[in-house]
Design a protein around this motif. Sequence first.
Motif, PDB file in Angstrom:
ATOM      1  N   TYR A  25       0.753  -1.179   0.057  1.00 43.63           N
ATOM      2  CA  TYR A  25      -0.079  -0.093  -0.040  1.00 43.63           C
ATOM      3  C   TYR A  25       1.109   1.279  -0.165  1.00 43.63           C
ATOM      4  CZ  TYR A  25      -3.296   3.631   1.403  1.00 43.63           C
ATOM      5  OH  TYR A  25      -4.264   4.635   1.562  1.00 43.63           O
ATOM      6  N   VAL A  26       1.812   1.230   0.925  1.00 41.15           N
ATOM      7  CA  VAL A  26       2.830   2.462   1.065  1.00 41.15           C
ATOM      8  C   VAL A  26       3.680   2.725  -0.031  1.00 41.15           C
ATOM      9  CG1 VAL A  26       4.336   3.750   2.440  1.00 41.15           C
ATOM     10  CG2 VAL A  26       2.568   2.732   3.396  1.00 41.15           C
ATOM     11  N   LEU A  27       4.403   1.373  -0.378  1.00 39.41           N
ATOM     12  CA  LEU A  27       5.736   1.232  -1.367  1.00 39.41           C
ATOM     13  C   LEU A  27       5.031   0.968  -2.646  1.00 39.41           C
ATOM     14  CD1 LEU A  27       8.170  -0.422   1.076  1.00 39.41           C
ATOM     15  CD2 LEU A  27       7.667   2.168   0.791  1.00 39.41           C
ATOM     16  N   GLY A  28       3.950   0.916  -3.170  1.00 38.82           N
ATOM     17  CA  GLY A  28       3.681   0.282  -4.431  1.00 38.82           C
ATOM     18  C   GLY A  28       4.322   0.946  -5.632  1.00 38.82           C
ATOM     19  N   GLU A  29       4.157   2.348  -5.534  1.00 35.90           N
ATOM     20  CA  GLU A  29       4.600   3.069  -6.624  1.00 35.90           C
ATOM     21  C   GLU A  29       6.147   3.130  -6.868  1.00 35.90           C
ATOM     22  OE1 GLU A  29       4.425   7.760  -8.543  1.00 35.90           O
ATOM     23  OE2 GLU A  29       3.012   6.855  -6.883  1.00 35.90           O
ATOM     24  N   PRO A  30       6.918   3.194  -5.904  1.00 36.23           N
ATOM     25  CA  PRO A  30       8.483   3.165  -6.170  1.00 36.23           C
ATOM     26  C   PRO A  30       8.832   1.584  -6.392  1.00 36.23           C
ATOM     27  CG  PRO A  30       7.872   3.502  -3.757  1.00 36.23           C
ATOM     28  CD  PRO A  30       6.771   3.705  -4.360  1.00 36.23           C
ATOM     29  N   ILE A  31       8.152   0.627  -5.708  1.00 34.43           N
ATOM     30  CA  ILE A  31       8.437  -0.584  -6.218  1.00 34.43           C
ATOM     31  C   ILE A  31       8.005  -0.872  -7.814  1.00 34.43           C
ATOM     32  CG2 ILE A  31       7.498  -2.982  -6.273  1.00 34.43           C
ATOM     33  CD1 ILE A  31       7.169  -2.870  -3.426  1.00 34.43           C
ATOM     34  N   GLY A  32       6.890  -0.285  -8.179  1.00 37.62           N
ATOM     35  CA  GLY A  32       6.669  -0.390  -9.785  1.00 37.62           C
ATOM     36  C   GLY A  32       7.791   0.503 -10.475  1.00 37.62           C
ATOM     37  N   VAL A  33       8.369   1.464 -10.053  1.00 37.74           N
ATOM     38  CA  VAL A  33       9.324   2.203 -10.701  1.00 37.74           C
ATOM     39  C   VAL A  33      10.816   1.582 -10.876  1.00 37.74           C
ATOM     40  CG1 VAL A  33      10.784   4.544 -10.766  1.00 37.74           C
ATOM     41  CG2 VAL A  33       8.139   4.480 -10.247  1.00 37.74           C
ATOM     42  N   MET A  34      11.004   0.932  -9.646  1.00 40.15           N
ATOM     43  CA  MET A  34      12.206   0.146  -9.579  1.00 40.15           C
ATOM     44  C   MET A  34      12.196  -1.032 -10.235  1.00 40.15           C
ATOM     45  SD  MET A  34      13.813   0.515  -5.694  1.00 40.15           S
ATOM     46  CE  MET A  34      12.422  -0.729  -4.939  1.00 40.15           C
ATOM     47  N   VAL A  35      11.183  -1.597 -10.273  1.00 43.60           N
ATOM     48  CA  VAL A  35      11.027  -3.219 -10.915  1.00 43.60           C
ATOM     49  C   VAL A  35      10.933  -3.134 -12.434  1.00 43.60           C
ATOM     50  CG1 VAL A  35       9.598  -5.445 -10.874  1.00 43.60           C
ATOM     51  CG2 VAL A  35      10.151  -4.400  -8.627  1.00 43.60           C
ATOM     52  N   TYR A  36       9.708  -2.167 -12.748  1.00 45.34           N
ATOM     53  CA  TYR A  36       9.576  -2.221 -14.313  1.00 45.34           C
ATOM     54  C   TYR A  36       9.858  -0.861 -14.923  1.00 45.34           C
ATOM     55  CZ  TYR A  36       6.280  -6.286 -12.919  1.00 45.34           C
ATOM     56  OH  TYR A  36       5.915  -7.510 -12.608  1.00 45.34           O
ATOM     57  N   GLY A  37      10.088   0.078 -14.063  1.00 45.23           N
ATOM     58  CA  GLY A  37      10.557   1.197 -14.902  1.00 45.23           C
ATOM     59  C   GLY A  37       9.139   2.049 -15.221  1.00 45.23           C
ATOM     60  N   ASN A  38       7.864   1.612 -14.369  1.00 45.49           N
ATOM     61  CA  ASN A  38       6.857   1.959 -14.881  1.00 45.49           C
ATOM     62  C   ASN A  38       5.889   2.661 -13.480  1.00 45.49           C
ATOM     63  OD1 ASN A  38       3.655   1.691 -15.365  1.00 45.49           O
ATOM     64  ND2 ASN A  38       4.347   0.900 -17.433  1.00 45.49           N
ATOM     65  N   ALA A  39       5.667   3.765 -13.321  1.00 43.33           N
ATOM     66  CA  ALA A  39       5.054   4.269 -12.275  1.00 43.33           C
ATOM     67  C   ALA A  39       3.509   3.924 -12.326  1.00 43.33           C
ATOM     68  CB  ALA A  39       5.116   5.768 -12.345  1.00 43.33           C
ATOM     69  N   GLU A  40       2.897   3.799 -13.464  1.00 39.01           N
ATOM     70  CA  GLU A  40       1.350   3.326 -13.439  1.00 39.01           C
ATOM     71  C   GLU A  40       1.215   1.948 -12.955  1.00 39.01           C
ATOM     72  OE1 GLU A  40      -2.285   4.092 -14.269  1.00 39.01           O
ATOM     73  OE2 GLU A  40      -0.817   5.433 -14.768  1.00 39.01           O
ATOM     74  N   SER A  41       2.206   1.146 -13.044  1.00 37.28           N
ATOM     75  CA  SER A  41       1.826  -0.298 -12.443  1.00 37.28           C
ATOM     76  C   SER A  41       2.174  -0.085 -10.943  1.00 37.28           C
ATOM     77  CB  SER A  41       2.977  -1.285 -13.120  1.00 37.28           C
ATOM     78  OG  SER A  41       4.192  -0.723 -12.750  1.00 37.28           O
ATOM     79  N   GLY A  42       3.043   0.618 -10.496  1.00 37.15           N
ATOM     80  CA  GLY A  42       3.180   0.955  -8.972  1.00 37.15           C
ATOM     81  C   GLY A  42       2.149   1.508  -8.375  1.00 37.15           C
ATOM     82  N   ARG A  43       1.424   2.632  -8.875  1.00 33.18           N
ATOM     83  CA  ARG A  43       0.021   3.119  -8.718  1.00 33.18           C
ATOM     84  C   ARG A  43      -1.056   2.135  -8.577  1.00 33.18           C
ATOM     85  NH1 ARG A  43       2.405   7.870 -11.326  1.00 33.18           N
ATOM     86  NH2 ARG A  43       1.460   7.254 -13.174  1.00 33.18           N
ATOM     87  N   PHE A  44      -1.060   1.265  -9.570  1.00 30.12           N
ATOM     88  CA  PHE A  44      -2.206   0.205  -9.355  1.00 30.12           C
ATOM     89  C   PHE A  44      -1.813  -0.714  -8.379  1.00 30.12           C
ATOM     90  CE2 PHE A  44      -3.945  -3.898 -10.660  1.00 30.12           C
ATOM     91  CZ  PHE A  44      -5.297  -3.424 -10.805  1.00 30.12           C
ATOM     92  N   LEU A  45      -0.698  -1.089  -7.998  1.00 27.30           N
ATOM     93  CA  LEU A  45      -0.109  -2.127  -7.171  1.00 27.30           C
ATOM     94  C   LEU A  45      -0.696  -1.565  -5.556  1.00 27.30           C
ATOM     95  CD1 LEU A  45       1.605  -4.574  -6.119  1.00 27.30           C
ATOM     96  CD2 LEU A  45       3.534  -3.191  -6.133  1.00 27.30           C
ATOM     97  N   SER A  46      -0.340  -0.312  -5.608  1.00 25.39           N
ATOM     98  CA  SER A  46      -0.684   0.358  -4.212  1.00 25.39           C
ATOM     99  C   SER A  46      -2.121   0.439  -4.099  1.00 25.39           C
ATOM    100  CB  SER A  46      -0.391   1.814  -4.184  1.00 25.39           C
ATOM    101  OG  SER A  46      -0.580   2.513  -2.918  1.00 25.39           O
ATOM    102  N   SER A  47      -3.003   0.779  -5.011  1.00 24.33           N
ATOM    103  CA  SER A  47      -4.385   0.885  -4.838  1.00 24.33           C
ATOM    104  C   SER A  47      -5.279  -0.493  -4.760  1.00 24.33           C
ATOM    105  CB  SER A  47      -5.055   1.603  -5.881  1.00 24.33           C
ATOM    106  OG  SER A  47      -4.843   0.974  -7.181  1.00 24.33           O
TER     107      SER A  47
END
Length: 514
Positions: free
Chosen positions: A322-344
């Motif tokens: 929930y808290v780290l979704g966006e940075p995880i998406g950026v680090m793993v995939y280089g994709n902030a959109e995937s991280g925001r979806f992961l968080s939500s």
Amino acid sequence: MKNVIRAVLTLTVFTGIERALGFCFKIYLSRVLGAAALGVYQVALSFFLVLATLVTSGIPLIAAKMTAKFRASGDLRGEYSVTAAALSVNTAVSAIIIGLVFLLAKPAAGMFADPLSMTLLLFMLPAVLLSGVYAAFRGTLWGRKRYTTVSLVEMAEQVARILITVILFLLGFDKLKSAAAATSLSCLVSCLIVVICFFALKGKLSDPRPTLKPLLKSGTPITMVRASSSVINSLVAIAVPFLLTYQGMTNDQALAVFGSSVGMALPLLYIPITVVGSLAFVMIPTLSTAVAQNDTASIHKQISSAITFSVYVAALFLPVFYVLGEPIGVMVYGNAESGRFLSSASWLLIPISVENITSSMMNSLDLERKSFINYFIGSAVMFAFMFAFMGHFDINIYAIAMGLSLSVSTALDVIVIFRKTRVPLNFLTALVKAMFLIAPAIVLNKAFYIAFAFMPMLWRVSLTALISLVFMFGLNFVFGTFDMRALFGKKNVEFADKTVANKRKKRYTKQARL
């Protein structure tokens, strides 16, 4: 109980490694293909999984249950017959599926957002037959509790898939077609290995006719449930891009959103609940044996502990995503959109985890038909909810719809399990406790993430996640969300109780002397 724990730990280790490899492979594909191409591949893969599910779900699972029961009674001839029957059914069904897909390939291509998805599906098609043969032998090994053997074969398939894909990429072949072809070639590797292992472990085949009818009778409802799940995923792969394009997106934009959310983010949610999947895998033969022996105490203990544990594991990781979704998406995939979806969508961890274990229980308790009905009701709720937002749809609506679907089907499963077994509903207390404990963990997680702003991103995310996990573990331990002693056998618990008693006795003796 100790054997179950050992099996779960073994499976968790192997499955964890396998998923880590698959996770790294997913990252590699997402970076090489890009979000839009990954969306095309994901659509083809979802349809392939529908076809593969028809030969890798119901029949092998029932073969495992029947094998466990035959071995418990010492009926080796029955065990050999089950393997032959499963092999016969899967081979016949696979041949029919492949023939139908080839006949309908051209007219069916028009239903995809990109017709290339059908081409990729044809490259994956040989894997249906190979998966059917593999699943027949795997079911018997599963019923014989050869968990390590099965895990090693599945890991070999994952390694082969990665190596073949990379080699084809390096040789300059079309990347999407190479990724699809690697699916079939890796299934060939696992099929050959499992056949060798089966006969090396003194497995045999005999007349399939004595077990063919009961195998089909019990296996068909499970196949329908699993196939329905894959069909639903395929329909989602069509419905979500359609609803997004209805909003005004282009096909490429819709596929990119679908690829970044369903193709990239959702697989991350399944990583921490690997141990729950391992427990579900082990429970099929163990709970089936307890049911066959009418061991009510064991049935109640397995069901209650398993559901509580699934809640505990999901709640442990929810604050992290929930808290780290966006940075995880950026680090793993280089994709902030995937991280925001992961968080939500992080809250989906709980219904995903609990549904995983309850659906396994339904199969062990011979409630396959009820499971199918419950899943169908949950899926209907999902699509009704999504299309209710037609014209106002976004990818987060899909996450809510998916959560509602899983929650409805899980609640119905729990009601059916209770009516069947009269198991105490003490796991509901654990669920309520876990829900309340998540909030302070999220607050702490956010505070540390802000405080660590001076660190490099990898260290910042890793330390915040570690602190969150330790804090959440401590809260669950203090409030008794999950009794850790449930993981131990009776002897171990008695030993632990004696140890505590001895320590108290020594302390009281020392105080008396003072």
